[in-house]
Write an enzyme that holds these catalytic residues in place. Structure first.
Site, PDB file in Angstrom:
ATOM      1  N   TYR B 117       0.843  -1.196   0.000  1.00  0.00           N
ATOM      2  CA  TYR B 117       0.000   0.000   0.000  1.00  0.00           C
ATOM      3  C   TYR B 117       0.877   1.244   0.000  1.00  0.00           C
ATOM      4  O   TYR B 117       1.931   1.270   0.657  1.00  0.00           O
ATOM      5  CB  TYR B 117      -0.873   0.052   1.260  1.00  0.00           C
ATOM      6  N   TYR B 156      -0.637  -9.840   0.464  1.00  0.00           N
ATOM      7  CA  TYR B 156       0.406  -9.241   1.305  1.00  0.00           C
ATOM      8  C   TYR B 156       0.411  -9.880   2.692  1.00  0.00           C
ATOM      9  O   TYR B 156      -0.592 -10.381   3.164  1.00  0.00           O
ATOM     10  CB  TYR B 156       0.239  -7.721   1.387  1.00  0.00           C
ATOM     11  N   ARG B 166      -2.796 -12.001   3.494  1.00  0.00           N
ATOM     12  CA  ARG B 166      -4.149 -11.663   3.030  1.00  0.00           C
ATOM     13  C   ARG B 166      -4.316 -12.088   1.572  1.00  0.00           C
ATOM     14  O   ARG B 166      -3.436 -11.827   0.747  1.00  0.00           O
ATOM     15  CB  ARG B 166      -4.401 -10.145   3.077  1.00  0.00           C
ATOM     16  N   HIS B 169      -7.101  -8.412  -2.602  1.00  0.00           N
ATOM     17  CA  HIS B 169      -8.431  -7.807  -2.447  1.00  0.00           C
ATOM     18  C   HIS B 169      -8.381  -6.326  -2.765  1.00  0.00           C
ATOM     19  O   HIS B 169      -7.326  -5.687  -2.676  1.00  0.00           O
ATOM     20  CB  HIS B 169      -8.961  -8.010  -1.019  1.00  0.00           C
ATOM     21  N   HIS B 171     -10.381  -2.898  -1.426  1.00  0.00           N
ATOM     22  CA  HIS B 171     -11.318  -2.353  -0.434  1.00  0.00           C
ATOM     23  C   HIS B 171     -12.335  -1.472  -1.146  1.00  0.00           C
ATOM     24  O   HIS B 171     -11.962  -0.643  -1.988  1.00  0.00           O
ATOM     25  CB  HIS B 171     -10.572  -1.505   0.595  1.00  0.00           C
TER      26      HIS B 171
HETATM   27 FE   LIG Z   1      -6.100  -4.545   2.547  1.00  0.00          FE
END
Ligand SMILES: [Fe+3]
Lengths: 195, 252
Positions: B117, B156, B166, B169, B171
């Site tokens: 991110y 990640y 995870r 995905h 969000h």
């Molecule tokens: Fe996330």
């Protein structure tokens, strides 16, 4: 009937995506009718939650929901009723908004609610570790008569009622701490949509 | 780094699913200890049933003054092309009665193709992509439709337990026609091998409800020589407007 889409946590990394300039300033703070609504978000250990996000949604000074667009790109003279505040490192959130009016009297705030409804704003709470957001209301501590007749507040356990009532902590300033868990846990609401 | 193993987390998930078989619950359980951060962050009291008033039966309004058309393309925000697999994600937003949610705001955020991110607190040692921020917005069409162009995010690691990853995905944040329809969720990609291991995805204990967060690959959406297409439709529930509160205050 189509089937409902489940929620998921907002996670830890919303901070560069969802908060926006002017997000907490639902009503420009220099406007004469602006009030401050603020508090801290606390977890079950009483520690501040630094990665929560609060949204506020409230009616205008006449008790009517705004239909104005422009919550993201604000008109400083306008009022859309919607705001968003990420919590700071010490778990604090703060909005500048207006206290909603009580609307057309006799039929509740706006013809949909019942009579006796006290002014409040709706709050939505999002956080890492909170798998589905929570909804609650912030009533105003300087409206004791209206609060005494409010249909929701009257139904609450008297010991928990105060968790929805923001206390006056200065001129045109109200404080409501949100406790996700534990002693003084905030009353969170189900509008018949959750399963 | 924690010593908590995937085996322990998976056993906790399996136990919880077993106990909740057939519950039909749509939303994740807020009290879901396999996702360790929930432990101190879920209310212990039952939610209190409230009758929505007018403010809760309407929603904030957003429009094209708030969102520019180019914000729906996450691949054109910088001077160069981002790295990764270009994708189109499209679908419709409906309410619980099947009516389109038109003219309403959708916000998205995601990791880059390497699973990183562009957020200052993301410590995953995967490269940042100078051509990808991973934030987008759009306003739904009158028929509830939306369409985003982006990069397929990478999976990640996170620190819930040892070797926790995870699934990939995006969000998503939605507004409905009523504030009670507000929804923040995550869209997943079909066939992800991490689904069974992820306590966030598995916090939705009903398998059919979980599956509704997974987009479908749609070759009709794919564009030749350009991007792969995914379809994901979303249903926001309406408020329980016909519900009336009990007279007896003890039932509160
Ligand atoms: Fe996330």
């Amino acid at each position: 009937m189509p089937e409902q889409t489940p929620g998921q946590t907002v996670g830890p990394f919303f901070g560069y995506a969802l908060p926006f300039d002017g997000g907490p300033e639902v009503r420009a703070p220099w406007q004469p009718d602006a009030v401050r609504l603020h508090g801290v978000v606390l977890d079950g250990a009483g520690s501040p939650v630094p990665d929560a996000m609060i949204e506020v949604w409230g009616a205008d000074g006449d008790g009517r929901p705004s239909t104005e667009r422009g919550s993201l790109a604000r008109d400083p003279n306008g009022f859309t009723g919607f705001g968003r505040s990420a919590t700071s490192a010490d778990g604090h959130y703060a909005f500048s908004t207006v206290k909603p009016g009580v609307g057309r009297s006799g039929v509740g705030r706006s013809g949909v609610g019942r009579s006796g409804s006290a002014p409040y704003v709706v709050l939505a709470v999002f956080a890492r570790g909170l798998l589905h957001h929570l909804l609650t209301r912030a009533y105003f501590g300087d409206e004791p008569d209206a609060n005494a007749t409010d249909p929701l507040l009257r139904r609450l356990d008297p010991d928990r009622r105060g968790t929805l009532v923001a206390t006056v902590d200065g001129p045109r300033s109200y404080r409501l701490d949100l406790r996700l868990q534990g002693p003084g846990e905030t009353v969170f609401l189900d509008y018949g949509t959750a399963q | 780094m924690t010593d908590l193993t995937q085996e322990t987390i998976s056993a906790e998930i399996a136990d919880r699913h077993q106990r909740e078989q057939g519950s039909g619950a749509v939303h994740p359980r807020r009290d879901f200890p396999p996702y360790r951060s929930t432990v101190l962050r879920h209310p212990t009291h039952e939610l209190v049933r409230a009758d929505p008033e007018e403010i809760e039966l309407v929603s904030p309004a957003f429009g094209h003054t708030d969102v520019a058309a180019h914000e729906s393309d996450l691949t054109i925000q910088h001077a160069g092309e981002p790295l990764g697999e270009r994708i189109i994600v499209t679908g419709r937003v409906l309410d619980g009665d099947g009516r389109p949610v038109g003219g309403q705001l959708i916000e998205v955020w995601q990791a880059n193709a390497g699973g990183r991110y562009a957020h200052k607190r993301d410590q995953h040692p995967a490269p940042l992509d100078p051509n990808f921020t991973g934030v987008g917005r759009c306003i739904t069409g009158e028929d509830g439709s939306y369409r985003l162009t982006t990069i397929k995010p990478g999976p990640y690691p996170w620190r819930n337990h040892r070797n926790a990853w995870r699934p990939a995905h995006i969000h998503f944040s939605f507004f409905g026609t009523a504030f009670t329809q507000r929804l923040v969720t995550q869209m997943y990609f079909p066939g992800d091998p991490l689904f069974g291991l992820d306590p966030i995805y598995q916090s939705i204990t009903d398998p059919a409800a979980r599956a509704r967060l997974v987009a479908t690959y749609d070759h009709e959406v794919s564009e030749p020589e350009w991007a792969l297409g995914y379809r994901w439709d979303v249903v926001l529930t309406g408020p329980g407007a016909t519900w009336t509160e009990p007279e007896d205050p003890d039932h509160a």
